[in-house]
Design a protein around this motif. Structure first.
Motif, PDB file in Angstrom:
ATOM      1  N   THR A 107      -0.907   3.872   9.717  1.00 18.83           N
ATOM      2  CA  THR A 107       0.429   3.599   9.191  1.00 18.83           C
ATOM      3  C   THR A 107       0.627   4.119   7.773  1.00 18.83           C
ATOM      4  N   VAL A 108      -0.193   3.672   6.841  1.00 13.45           N
ATOM      5  CA  VAL A 108      -0.005   4.079   5.447  1.00 13.45           C
ATOM      6  C   VAL A 108      -0.196   5.577   5.265  1.00 13.45           C
ATOM      7  N   PRO A 109      -1.270   6.200   5.802  1.00 12.33           N
ATOM      8  CA  PRO A 109      -1.429   7.643   5.622  1.00 12.33           C
ATOM      9  C   PRO A 109      -0.284   8.455   6.208  1.00 12.33           C
ATOM     10  N   THR A 110       0.266   8.012   7.332  1.00 12.82           N
ATOM     11  CA  THR A 110       1.362   8.749   7.956  1.00 12.82           C
ATOM     12  C   THR A 110       2.590   8.772   7.064  1.00 12.82           C
ATOM     13  N   VAL A 111       2.962   7.617   6.531  1.00  6.94           N
ATOM     14  CA  VAL A 111       4.147   7.549   5.675  1.00  6.94           C
ATOM     15  C   VAL A 111       3.938   8.369   4.402  1.00  6.94           C
ATOM     16  N   LEU A 112       2.794   8.236   3.779  1.00  4.87           N
ATOM     17  CA  LEU A 112       2.545   8.958   2.529  1.00  4.87           C
ATOM     18  C   LEU A 112       2.463  10.459   2.756  1.00  4.87           C
ATOM     19  N   ASP A 113       1.975  10.876   3.922  1.00  4.58           N
ATOM     20  CA  ASP A 113       1.971  12.304   4.239  1.00  4.58           C
ATOM     21  C   ASP A 113       3.398  12.829   4.387  1.00  4.58           C
ATOM     22  N   GLN A 114       4.275  12.021   4.993  1.00  6.15           N
ATOM     23  CA  GLN A 114       5.685  12.410   5.065  1.00  6.15           C
ATOM     24  C   GLN A 114       6.279  12.557   3.668  1.00  6.15           C
ATOM     25  N   VAL A 115       5.962  11.622   2.781  1.00  5.19           N
ATOM     26  CA  VAL A 115       6.477  11.691   1.416  1.00  5.19           C
ATOM     27  C   VAL A 115       5.993  12.969   0.738  1.00  5.19           C
ATOM     28  N   ARG A 116       4.729  13.331   0.942  1.00  6.48           N
ATOM     29  CA  ARG A 116       4.199  14.556   0.331  1.00  6.48           C
ATOM     30  C   ARG A 116       4.967  15.791   0.810  1.00  6.48           C
ATOM     31  N   ALA A 155       0.837  -1.206   0.000  1.00  7.76           N
ATOM     32  CA  ALA A 155       0.000   0.000   0.000  1.00  7.76           C
ATOM     33  C   ALA A 155       0.869   1.252   0.000  1.00  7.76           C
ATOM     34  N   ILE A 156       1.942   1.224   0.766  1.00 10.28           N
ATOM     35  CA  ILE A 156       2.869   2.361   0.787  1.00 10.28           C
ATOM     36  C   ILE A 156       3.550   2.503  -0.571  1.00 10.28           C
ATOM     37  N   LEU A 157       4.035   1.388  -1.107  1.00  3.40           N
ATOM     38  CA  LEU A 157       4.713   1.409  -2.401  1.00  3.40           C
ATOM     39  C   LEU A 157       3.800   1.967  -3.487  1.00  3.40           C
ATOM     40  N   ARG A 158       2.577   1.482  -3.546  1.00  2.25           N
ATOM     41  CA  ARG A 158       1.645   1.950  -4.583  1.00  2.25           C
ATOM     42  C   ARG A 158       1.297   3.431  -4.402  1.00  2.25           C
ATOM     43  N   GLY A 159       1.305   3.899  -3.147  1.00  3.58           N
ATOM     44  CA  GLY A 159       0.922   5.285  -2.897  1.00  3.58           C
ATOM     45  C   GLY A 159       2.044   6.289  -3.064  1.00  3.58           C
ATOM     46  N   MET A 160       3.286   5.825  -3.124  1.00  2.00           N
ATOM     47  CA  MET A 160       4.415   6.757  -3.150  1.00  2.00           C
ATOM     48  C   MET A 160       4.460   7.645  -4.390  1.00  2.00           C
ATOM     49  N   PRO A 161       4.243   7.128  -5.613  1.00  2.00           N
ATOM     50  CA  PRO A 161       4.285   8.033  -6.765  1.00  2.00           C
ATOM     51  C   PRO A 161       3.263   9.159  -6.679  1.00  2.00           C
ATOM     52  N   GLY A 162       2.051   8.835  -6.261  1.00  2.00           N
ATOM     53  CA  GLY A 162       1.031   9.864  -6.133  1.00  2.00           C
ATOM     54  C   GLY A 162       1.344  10.878  -5.055  1.00  2.00           C
ATOM     55  N   ALA A 163       2.140  10.470  -4.056  1.00  2.00           N
ATOM     56  CA  ALA A 163       2.532  11.385  -2.987  1.00  2.00           C
ATOM     57  C   ALA A 163       3.740  12.235  -3.369  1.00  2.00           C
ATOM     58  N   GLY A 164       4.357  11.937  -4.511  1.00  2.00           N
ATOM     59  CA  GLY A 164       5.455  12.781  -4.973  1.00  2.00           C
ATOM     60  C   GLY A 164       6.786  12.093  -5.159  1.00  2.00           C
ATOM     61  N   ALA A 165       6.845  10.771  -5.008  1.00  2.00           N
ATOM     62  CA  ALA A 165       8.102  10.060  -5.233  1.00  2.00           C
ATOM     63  C   ALA A 165       8.445  10.071  -6.721  1.00  2.00           C
ATOM     64  N   ASP A 166       9.688  10.428  -7.037  1.00  2.00           N
ATOM     65  CA  ASP A 166      10.137  10.430  -8.427  1.00  2.00           C
ATOM     66  C   ASP A 166      10.788   9.109  -8.808  1.00  2.00           C
ATOM     67  N   MET A 170       6.843   5.601  10.343  1.00  3.95           N
ATOM     68  CA  MET A 170       5.995   4.416  10.302  1.00  3.95           C
ATOM     69  C   MET A 170       5.998   3.697  11.637  1.00  3.95           C
ATOM     70  N   LEU A 171       7.189   3.558  12.229  1.00  7.49           N
ATOM     71  CA  LEU A 171       7.319   2.847  13.502  1.00  7.49           C
ATOM     72  C   LEU A 171       6.420   3.461  14.566  1.00  7.49           C
ATOM     73  N   ALA A 172       6.307   4.774  14.560  1.00  9.05           N
ATOM     74  CA  ALA A 172       5.492   5.462  15.565  1.00  9.05           C
ATOM     75  C   ALA A 172       4.011   5.115  15.459  1.00  9.05           C
ATOM     76  N   THR A 173       3.588   4.557  14.312  1.00  2.65           N
ATOM     77  CA  THR A 173       2.172   4.218  14.135  1.00  2.65           C
ATOM     78  C   THR A 173       1.869   2.757  14.447  1.00  2.65           C
ATOM     79  N   LEU A 174       2.891   1.934  14.639  1.00  2.61           N
ATOM     80  CA  LEU A 174       2.663   0.504  14.848  1.00  2.61           C
ATOM     81  C   LEU A 174       2.164   0.242  16.262  1.00  2.61           C
ATOM     82  N   ASP A 175       1.440  -0.861  16.427  1.00  2.81           N
ATOM     83  CA  ASP A 175       0.949  -1.193  17.766  1.00  2.81           C
ATOM     84  C   ASP A 175       2.055  -1.846  18.588  1.00  2.81           C
ATOM     85  N   ALA A 176       1.712  -2.252  19.798  1.00  7.92           N
ATOM     86  CA  ALA A 176       2.710  -2.786  20.720  1.00  7.92           C
ATOM     87  C   ALA A 176       3.380  -4.055  20.196  1.00  7.92           C
ATOM     88  N   GLU A 177       2.725  -4.765  19.303  1.00 10.86           N
ATOM     89  CA  GLU A 177       3.287  -5.985  18.716  1.00 10.86           C
ATOM     90  C   GLU A 177       3.982  -5.715  17.376  1.00 10.86           C
TER      91      GLU A 177
END
Length: 272
Positions: free
Chosen positions: A254-263, A35-46, A240-247
């Motif tokens: 998780t996915v929105p946080t990473v893609l927002d950073q990419v943007r 999900a992160i990989l697919r979302g990266m180009p739309g978030a601005g990854a070149d 991403m790590l900051a969004t993961l649960d205790a396990e």
């Protein structure tokens, strides 16, 4: 012309540098990583750099090491990593993908078979941290035969008389390691980069991507201005790590946080 060359040529025509975000395959699980990989180009990854999880990553700092461990725990294999790229290519035929990792898994997989399978999956380039130019014959012929760029690392400690040898064996782009040491532990200053990059440019016409220690949007903008691209890894993994649960499992954030950073990184690179 390769996808990597096409992308850098297009960005040069636009008058701007590139953003190259990093993700570790299968981190924290395959579906989330996809999900992160697919979302990266739309978030601005070149271009996109994907880490191939390995048990002994000598150049990786704690953040990337832990990401690799999560990926391995989730079932990552070299074949599985190539499968991610193949799935990504079903929807995206243009964004260059570079695999970064170490030679041992490739050797175990079989070098000729790996290069054939990587090209078939849609991989464009390889960064193999522990294969210096002196040992390039281990993989360069098969990589070249399958249209894979071999991207070399150049560090602040690379001697002037060694630069031509390293860079003559490089295709795609040059990866400038901005700091001495492992990934994600500190950042290089703008002055250091401004002094170092012209030294590399004297020996190559290839684009220069700056990584290892590029964390903030401001640093990414500066790196893409001084060089030709900014590579951001540990900061995205920390986010991403900051969004993961205790396990260590993904959450809805998780996915929105990473893609927002990419943007935010992409916005800074475009302004830079």
């Amino acid at each position: 012309m390769s996808r990597i060359a096409q992308r850098f040529a297009a960005l040069k025509a636009e008058g701007r540098g590139a953003l190259i975000p990093f993700l570790e395959a299968f981190d924290p699980d395959r579906d989330t990583a996809m999900a992160i990989l697919r979302g990266m180009p739309g978030a601005g990854a070149d271009l996109i750099e994907i880490g191939m999880p390995f048990t002994d990553p000598m150049a990786d700092g704690p953040t990337v090491q832990k990401a690799g461990q999560r990926g391995l725990k989730a079932g990552a294999t070299l074949a599985g990593t190539l499968g991610m790229v193949a799935d990504f290519r079903q929807d995206d035929a243009e964004t260059p993908v570079i695999l970064m990792g170490y030679f041992n898994p490739i050797l175990s997989y079989g070098v000729p078979r790996f290069c054939v399978d990587a090209a078939a999956a849609g991989v464009d380039g390889l960064i193999i941290v522990d294969v210096p130019p002196e040992e390039a014959d281990e993989i360069a012929p098969d990589a070249t035969a399958n249209g894979l760029d071999l991207i070399r690392l150049v560090a602040p400690t690379t001697a002037e008389d060694r630069l031509p040898k390293v860079l003559s064996a490089t295709t795609g782009f040059v990866y400038y390691v901005a700091i001495t040491g492992i990934t994600g532990t500190r950042s290089a200053s703008t002055d250091d980069l401004a002094a170092a990059i012209p030294r590399v440019r004297k020996h190559t016409d290839l684009p220069i991507a700056i990584g290892f220690g590029v964390r903030t949007p401001e640093q990414a903008g500066e790196a893409a201005r001084i060089g030709d691209a900014a590579v951001v890894a540990s900061a995205l993994l920390d986010g991403m790590l900051a969004t993961l649960d205790a396990e260590g499992r993904a959450t809805p954030a998780t996915v929105p946080t990473v893609l927002d950073q990419v943007r935010k990184l992409a916005e800074a690179v475009r302004k830079g």
